[in-house]
Design a protein around this motif. Sequence first.
Motif, PDB file in Angstrom:
ATOM      1  N   ARG A   1      -6.208  44.294 -47.148  1.00 12.45           N
ATOM      2  CA  ARG A   1      -7.107  44.256 -48.020  1.00 12.45           C
ATOM      3  C   ARG A   1      -8.165  45.318 -47.827  1.00 12.45           C
ATOM      4  O   ARG A   1      -9.539  46.107 -49.136  1.00 12.45           O
ATOM      5  N   LEU A   2      -8.113  46.764 -46.834  1.00 15.14           N
ATOM      6  CA  LEU A   2      -9.211  47.498 -46.628  1.00 15.14           C
ATOM      7  C   LEU A   2      -8.351  48.885 -47.266  1.00 15.14           C
ATOM      8  O   LEU A   2      -9.417  49.274 -48.258  1.00 15.14           O
ATOM      9  N   HIS A   3      -7.139  48.422 -47.814  1.00 15.44           N
ATOM     10  CA  HIS A   3      -6.380  49.502 -49.432  1.00 15.44           C
ATOM     11  C   HIS A   3      -6.706  49.225 -50.281  1.00 15.44           C
ATOM     12  O   HIS A   3      -7.272  50.034 -50.618  1.00 15.44           O
ATOM     13  N   ASP A   4      -6.761  48.087 -50.391  1.00 13.01           N
ATOM     14  CA  ASP A   4      -7.519  47.457 -52.236  1.00 13.01           C
ATOM     15  C   ASP A   4      -8.295  48.137 -52.073  1.00 13.01           C
ATOM     16  O   ASP A   4      -9.177  48.365 -53.075  1.00 13.01           O
TER      17      ASP A   4
ATOM     18  N   THR B   1     -15.405  44.322 -39.984  1.00 10.07           N
ATOM     19  CA  THR B   1     -15.063  42.763 -39.448  1.00 10.07           C
ATOM     20  C   THR B   1     -13.211  43.068 -39.507  1.00 10.07           C
ATOM     21  O   THR B   1     -12.774  42.739 -38.993  1.00 10.07           O
ATOM     22  N   LEU B   2     -12.679  43.739 -40.882  1.00 10.33           N
ATOM     23  CA  LEU B   2     -11.504  43.875 -41.554  1.00 10.33           C
ATOM     24  C   LEU B   2     -10.270  44.718 -40.317  1.00 10.33           C
ATOM     25  O   LEU B   2     -10.000  44.474 -40.232  1.00 10.33           O
ATOM     26  N   VAL B   3     -11.607  45.785 -39.831  1.00  9.04           N
ATOM     27  CA  VAL B   3     -11.120  46.662 -38.220  1.00  9.04           C
ATOM     28  C   VAL B   3     -10.943  46.293 -37.461  1.00  9.04           C
ATOM     29  O   VAL B   3      -9.873  46.099 -36.761  1.00  9.04           O
ATOM     30  N   THR B   4     -11.428  45.227 -37.480  1.00 12.80           N
ATOM     31  CA  THR B   4     -11.657  44.104 -35.857  1.00 12.80           C
ATOM     32  C   THR B   4     -10.243  43.200 -36.311  1.00 12.80           C
ATOM     33  O   THR B   4      -9.883  43.275 -35.126  1.00 12.80           O
ATOM     34  N   GLN B   5      -9.878  42.423 -37.177  1.00 20.75           N
ATOM     35  CA  GLN B   5      -9.561  41.507 -37.427  1.00 20.75           C
ATOM     36  C   GLN B   5      -8.190  42.758 -37.317  1.00 20.75           C
ATOM     37  O   GLN B   5      -7.144  41.916 -36.344  1.00 20.75           O
ATOM     38  N   ALA B   6      -7.780  43.556 -37.586  1.00 21.69           N
ATOM     39  CA  ALA B   6      -6.321  44.356 -38.197  1.00 21.69           C
ATOM     40  C   ALA B   6      -6.140  44.187 -36.055  1.00 21.69           C
ATOM     41  O   ALA B   6      -5.048  44.175 -36.080  1.00 21.69           O
ATOM     42  N   VAL B   7      -7.614  44.521 -35.080  1.00 16.63           N
ATOM     43  CA  VAL B   7      -7.061  45.726 -34.068  1.00 16.63           C
ATOM     44  C   VAL B   7      -6.442  43.904 -33.288  1.00 16.63           C
ATOM     45  O   VAL B   7      -6.330  43.789 -32.244  1.00 16.63           O
TER      46      VAL B   7
ATOM     47  N   ILE C   1      -5.650  54.327 -44.345  1.00 15.16           N
ATOM     48  CA  ILE C   1      -4.574  53.017 -43.402  1.00 15.16           C
ATOM     49  C   ILE C   1      -3.876  53.622 -42.214  1.00 15.16           C
ATOM     50  O   ILE C   1      -3.994  53.106 -41.501  1.00 15.16           O
ATOM     51  N   ALA C   2      -3.183  55.136 -43.352  1.00  7.81           N
ATOM     52  CA  ALA C   2      -2.117  55.572 -41.714  1.00  7.81           C
ATOM     53  C   ALA C   2      -3.510  56.469 -41.343  1.00  7.81           C
ATOM     54  O   ALA C   2      -2.522  56.580 -39.438  1.00  7.81           O
ATOM     55  N   CYS C   3      -4.192  56.358 -41.142  1.00  7.01           N
ATOM     56  CA  CYS C   3      -5.842  56.917 -40.596  1.00  7.01           C
ATOM     57  C   CYS C   3      -5.617  55.808 -38.843  1.00  7.01           C
ATOM     58  O   CYS C   3      -6.500  56.274 -38.083  1.00  7.01           O
ATOM     59  N   LEU C   4      -5.465  54.967 -39.250  1.00  3.03           N
ATOM     60  CA  LEU C   4      -5.491  53.671 -38.495  1.00  3.03           C
ATOM     61  C   LEU C   4      -4.586  53.657 -37.686  1.00  3.03           C
ATOM     62  O   LEU C   4      -3.536  52.756 -37.952  1.00  3.03           O
ATOM     63  N   SER C   5      -4.348  53.826 -36.356  1.00  2.00           N
ATOM     64  CA  SER C   5      -3.523  53.645 -35.315  1.00  2.00           C
ATOM     65  C   SER C   5      -2.399  53.197 -35.493  1.00  2.00           C
ATOM     66  O   SER C   5      -3.386  51.722 -35.275  1.00  2.00           O
ATOM     67  N   PRO C   6      -0.958  52.957 -35.996  1.00  2.00           N
ATOM     68  CA  PRO C   6      -0.444  51.652 -35.939  1.00  2.00           C
ATOM     69  C   PRO C   6       0.113  51.797 -33.793  1.00  2.00           C
ATOM     70  O   PRO C   6      -0.244  52.448 -33.505  1.00  2.00           O
ATOM     71  N   LEU C   7      -0.106  50.350 -33.642  1.00  2.00           N
ATOM     72  CA  LEU C   7       0.496  49.810 -32.190  1.00  2.00           C
ATOM     73  C   LEU C   7       1.883  50.768 -32.090  1.00  2.00           C
ATOM     74  O   LEU C   7       3.014  51.026 -32.890  1.00  2.00           O
TER      75      LEU C   7
END
Length: 219
Positions: free
Chosen positions: A103-106, A152-158, A206-212
């Motif tokens: 959703r963030l990407h879109d 909220t979307l970022v928090t959900q992704a976390v 999306i790449a800037c949001l660090s993957p686990l």
Amino acid sequence: MTKQTQVPAKPARWNNALAEAPDPREIRKRALIVAAGRVFGTKGFHNTTLDDIASALSVTKPALYRYVENKHQILFECHQMAVAMAEEALAQAMQGSAAPLQRLHDFVALYIRKITSELGTCVVLTEYYSMTPDHTEVIQRRRRVIDTQLRTLVTQAVDQRLIAPCDAKLAVFFLMGAINNINRWFTEGGAQSGEQIAQAFADHAIACLSPLPMAPAKS
């Protein structure tokens, strides 16, 4: 036989906004806002006059007063249009995939497509503090709603362990700051189209949001 002299075509008034459209006033007002935004982008808000804007539309300055009161109202309308584009992009993104990162990407891709296709080189997003206090409050109120939804979307992704823990507020500031500065350097007809920039920025966002980190494989 007398040779006929060709008369040069006159510039299109209102940038070809259709007078026969169902609501020509709204179409002309939108044409005014877009044209003004592009003049602001070339000359800067404070160096632009209503005469400059009228010239860009091939109309007289008195014709502008049927749609706006002054230059500050035009800047406010530019911001209103940009915020509406962000709201529309977010609504579309939320109707798509249920995954928060998608959703963030879109959202990023859709929003950039909108601002580069219609607003183009409009300085609208970089002249934020030139608005009147009343206009600024209206825009800030609408932007806060968008920011809250994006956080909220970022928090959900976390929470779903799709990305490493982060400050959702700062993450959204980072993303929106990058998007809002596109109009400083974007040029219509440049090396990269708005569509290419939209896709690249969405991927980078999306790449800037660090993957686990991947868990080590068990031996």
